[in-house]
Design a protein around this motif. Structure first.
Motif, PDB file in Angstrom:
ATOM      1  N   ARG A 155       0.825  -1.204   0.000  1.00  0.00           N
ATOM      2  CA  ARG A 155       0.000   0.000   0.000  1.00  0.00           C
ATOM      3  C   ARG A 155       0.865   1.262   0.000  1.00  0.00           C
ATOM      4  NH1 ARG A 155      -2.586   3.905   3.051  1.00  0.00           N
ATOM      5  NH2 ARG A 155      -1.133   3.584   4.759  1.00  0.00           N
ATOM      6  N   LEU A 156       1.940   1.242   0.780  1.00  0.00           N
ATOM      7  CA  LEU A 156       2.816   2.409   0.865  1.00  0.00           C
ATOM      8  C   LEU A 156       3.620   2.600  -0.429  1.00  0.00           C
ATOM      9  CD1 LEU A 156       3.974   1.971   4.559  1.00  0.00           C
ATOM     10  CD2 LEU A 156       2.513   3.800   3.660  1.00  0.00           C
ATOM     11  N   LEU A 157       4.015   1.499  -1.055  1.00  0.00           N
ATOM     12  CA  LEU A 157       4.683   1.599  -2.356  1.00  0.00           C
ATOM     13  C   LEU A 157       3.754   2.253  -3.377  1.00  0.00           C
ATOM     14  CD1 LEU A 157       6.506  -1.848  -2.734  1.00  0.00           C
ATOM     15  CD2 LEU A 157       7.611   0.398  -2.734  1.00  0.00           C
ATOM     16  N   GLU A 195       5.252  -2.774 -11.607  1.00  0.00           N
ATOM     17  CA  GLU A 195       4.214  -3.801 -11.760  1.00  0.00           C
ATOM     18  C   GLU A 195       3.516  -4.071 -10.429  1.00  0.00           C
ATOM     19  OE1 GLU A 195       5.355  -6.956 -15.110  1.00  0.00           O
ATOM     20  OE2 GLU A 195       7.007  -6.649 -13.688  1.00  0.00           O
ATOM     21  N   LEU A 196       4.276  -3.999  -9.341  1.00  0.00           N
ATOM     22  CA  LEU A 196       3.680  -4.161  -8.017  1.00  0.00           C
ATOM     23  C   LEU A 196       2.635  -3.075  -7.766  1.00  0.00           C
ATOM     24  CD1 LEU A 196       6.340  -4.985  -5.259  1.00  0.00           C
ATOM     25  CD2 LEU A 196       4.310  -6.299  -5.846  1.00  0.00           C
ATOM     26  N   VAL A 197       2.993  -1.842  -8.081  1.00  0.00           N
ATOM     27  CA  VAL A 197       2.085  -0.716  -7.870  1.00  0.00           C
ATOM     28  C   VAL A 197       0.835  -0.869  -8.737  1.00  0.00           C
ATOM     29  CG1 VAL A 197       1.797   1.780  -8.184  1.00  0.00           C
ATOM     30  CG2 VAL A 197       3.893   0.861  -7.142  1.00  0.00           C
ATOM     31  N   ARG A 198       1.018  -1.282  -9.978  1.00  0.00           N
ATOM     32  CA  ARG A 198      -0.134  -1.462 -10.870  1.00  0.00           C
ATOM     33  C   ARG A 198      -1.062  -2.530 -10.326  1.00  0.00           C
ATOM     34  NH1 ARG A 198       2.432  -2.732 -15.365  1.00  0.00           N
ATOM     35  NH2 ARG A 198       2.713  -0.542 -15.922  1.00  0.00           N
ATOM     36  N   VAL A 205      -5.942  -1.831  -3.412  1.00  0.00           N
ATOM     37  CA  VAL A 205      -5.105  -1.575  -2.241  1.00  0.00           C
ATOM     38  C   VAL A 205      -4.700  -0.122  -2.177  1.00  0.00           C
ATOM     39  CG1 VAL A 205      -2.909  -2.085  -1.121  1.00  0.00           C
ATOM     40  CG2 VAL A 205      -4.246  -3.924  -2.151  1.00  0.00           C
ATOM     41  N   ALA A 206      -4.434   0.470  -3.332  1.00  0.00           N
ATOM     42  CA  ALA A 206      -3.960   1.860  -3.392  1.00  0.00           C
ATOM     43  C   ALA A 206      -5.049   2.845  -2.986  1.00  0.00           C
ATOM     44  CB  ALA A 206      -3.465   2.161  -4.797  1.00  0.00           C
TER      45      ALA A 206
END
Length: 206
Positions: A155-157, A195-198, A205-206
């Motif tokens: 989430r923080l990333l 890719e993790l953020v996407r 989650v974001a």
């Protein structure tokens, strides 16, 4: 009963105060972020905590982890705009005794406070059914592969935090956070942080 509400939207605390107005002797304590919530919990030791998942710094999941680490007997209800059963299941895994969606019936919060405050547990019937019948679908969700700490780092990333900032926020070392990030990429089958953020955005989650 003394209830700590941790939410960064004052209108939510006001709404909680309104729906609980007829519930007898209740004192409401308020905090707008995890840091204040943790400090108030340490000093005041409320009977019950109602914690929003999406807080400005670290999430409600991280705050719940810190509170339960300090006081395993703490009674926590997670409060969220998200009615995804994966989030409710994650809250239960974190040690919360209840989960209520902000988009649901306002009476759900009252019932949750009555039940959890009395030593029980609470899930709205719709969410409970979703979890019960999700079966393989819930297990196949990318979120189901991550533990609470990994979810927090993801989430923080997705919020644009660097690994150094995340390490400070979750009270861990840079090396541990970097290793966790690498493990998450392996678990989720992605190669880069982008890719993790996407994936985080696609999963809500974001």
């Amino acid at each position: 009963m003394r209830i700590l509400i941790v939410d960064d939207h004052p209108i939510v605390a006001s709404g909680c105060r309104a729906v609980l107005a007829d519930e007898g002797e209740i004192e409401i304590l308020e905090a707008a972020d995890a840091e204040d919530g943790e400090s108030i919990f340490i000093v005041e030791r409320p009977d019950l905590c109602v914690i929003d998942i999406n807080l400005p710094t670290v999430s409600g999941f991280e705050l719940a982890r810190r509170i339960l680490e300090r006081a395993p007997e703490a009674r926590i209800i997670m409060f969220s705009m998200n009615d995804d059963p994966a989030f409710a299941a994650r809250a239960i895994e974190c040690g919360a005794k209840g989960y209520v969606s902000k988009t649901g019936d306002p009476d759900d919060l009252v019932e949750a406070i009555r039940s959890v405050g009395g030593g029980g547990t609470y899930l709205p019937s719709a969410i409970a059914r979703s979890i019960a019948f999700a079966g393989p679908t819930l297990a196949q969700s990318p979120l189901s592969k991550l533990n609470a700490r990994e979810m927090e780092i993801l989430r923080l990333l997705s919020a644009g935090k660097s690994l150094s900032e995340i390490a400070w926020l979750v009270q861990s070392s840079y090396k541990t956070v970097a290793n966790t990030s690498s493990i998450m990429r392996q678990k989720l089958g992605v190669k880069t942080s982008v890719e993790l953020v996407r994936l985080a955005i696609d999963s809500g989650v974001a």
